[in-house]
Design an enzyme around this catalytic site. Structure first.
Site, PDB file in Angstrom:
ATOM      1  N   SER A  37       0.948  -0.915   0.029  1.00  0.00           N
ATOM      2  CA  SER A  37      -0.442   0.301   0.300  1.00  0.00           C
ATOM      3  C   SER A  37       1.174   1.408  -0.122  1.00  0.00           C
ATOM      4  O   SER A  37       1.934   1.458  -0.447  1.00  0.00           O
ATOM      5  CB  SER A  37      -1.194   0.002   1.144  1.00  0.00           C
ATOM      6  OG  SER A  37      -1.747   1.295   1.482  1.00  0.00           O
ATOM      7  N   TYR A  94      -1.352  -0.849  10.321  1.00  0.00           N
ATOM      8  CA  TYR A  94      -1.148  -0.883   8.559  1.00  0.00           C
ATOM      9  C   TYR A  94       0.000  -0.406   8.477  1.00  0.00           C
ATOM     10  O   TYR A  94       0.374  -1.087   7.406  1.00  0.00           O
ATOM     11  CB  TYR A  94      -2.694   0.179   8.659  1.00  0.00           C
ATOM     12  CG  TYR A  94      -3.001  -0.293   7.192  1.00  0.00           C
ATOM     13  CD1 TYR A  94      -3.768  -1.665   6.720  1.00  0.00           C
ATOM     14  CD2 TYR A  94      -3.197   0.591   5.858  1.00  0.00           C
ATOM     15  CE1 TYR A  94      -3.581  -1.848   5.460  1.00  0.00           C
ATOM     16  CE2 TYR A  94      -3.240   0.658   4.864  1.00  0.00           C
ATOM     17  CZ  TYR A  94      -3.140  -1.110   4.598  1.00  0.00           C
ATOM     18  OH  TYR A  94      -3.805  -1.296   2.784  1.00  0.00           O
TER      19      TYR A  94
END
Length: 260
Positions: A139, A152
């Site tokens: 990501s 995350y």
């Protein structure tokens, strides 16, 4: 003879879109998810040819579970040409909250250890064959840390570094390691976000743009390209400016409620 794709996280979002895209290109599928019945229902609703796919139930947070699914695939369908570790979670956290340390542990178990466990059973068979693609879904959040996104961001930074390490280990073997770093993709994971999501794209658009990168075996690709242009300067932005830019930005929802 059709090629085979083994993919985790196939029950929704990016994983499902990549599986559907590969199917339209005449690939066979090995579909992996915790929610086996949901995945089977999707395959039947899409009228996938039963001869061209199989469903494997596994929890990537459980190493033995995902390894067993991979070995079942090897025994029943053979060695895949492409393995995509797409399963992942994203939950906000506050390090001051004890319960959020458990959230971080689970995030790392799924997004990092689960990814390595997904690749593990296929490395030697691919190396012996002399070809294959191991694809990690990272990501742009792995490029810099965002307040409230500690688990995350850390996990996706880990995906980028891990895949880079594995790429070096497999150099010269014919097995390529591909890292895909999505920007904002309209999935159940992002639909609860409380902040603006520039360059938002659909999972189908992401899959269509990602597939050429997968097949060609590029080392790292940020998708969509405008996000790549925006993300690159952020990596080199001085910390004081970066922190000021994010001041007051809404944070991702925590499992236990607002706080922070």
């Amino acid at each position: 003879m059709r090629c085979l794709l083994f993919i985790t996280g196939a029950s929704s979002g990016i994983g499902q879109a990549l599986a559907a895209h590969a199917y339209t290109l005449d690939w066979d599928l090995a579909l992996v998810a915790r929610r086996e019945s949901q995945l089977q229902h999707w395959a039947e609703a899409c009228r996938l040819d039963p001869a061209r796919y199989r469903v494997y139930a596994a929890d990537v947070a459980d190493v033995d579970s995902i390894v067993a699914a991979a070995r079942a695939c090897l025994g029943q369908q053979g060695v895949p040409e492409v393995v995509i570790a797409s399963a992942g979670i994203s939950i906000g956290m506050d390090t001051a909250a004890r319960e959020d340390l458990d959230i971080m542990a689970r995030t790392l178990a799924i997004n990092n250890v689960g990814l390595a466990a997904t690749f593990h059973p296929f490395i030697e068979p691919m190396r012996q064959r002399g070809s294959g693609r191991l694809v990690g879904i990272a990501s742009v959040a792995g490029l810099r840390g965002l307040p409230g996104h500690g688990a995350y961001c850390a996990s996706k930074a880990g995906v980028i570094s891990y895949c880079e390490s594995l790429r070096g280990e497999l150099r010269g073997s014919g097995v390529r390691v591909v890292t895909l770093s999505p920007g904002y993709v309209d999935t159940p994971m992002t639909q609860q976000n409380r902040y603006a999501m520039p360059f938002l794209i659909s999972p189908q658009t992401f899959a269509a743009r990602a597939w050429p990168a997968i097949v060609s075996g590029v080392s790292h690709r940020v998708i969509p390209w405008p996000m790549a242009l925006a993300a690159r300067p952020l990596r080199w932005l001085p910390d004081t400016l970066f922190d000021a830019l994010l001041a007051g930005r809404p944070r991702k929802h925590r499992a236990g409620g607002p706080r922070g």
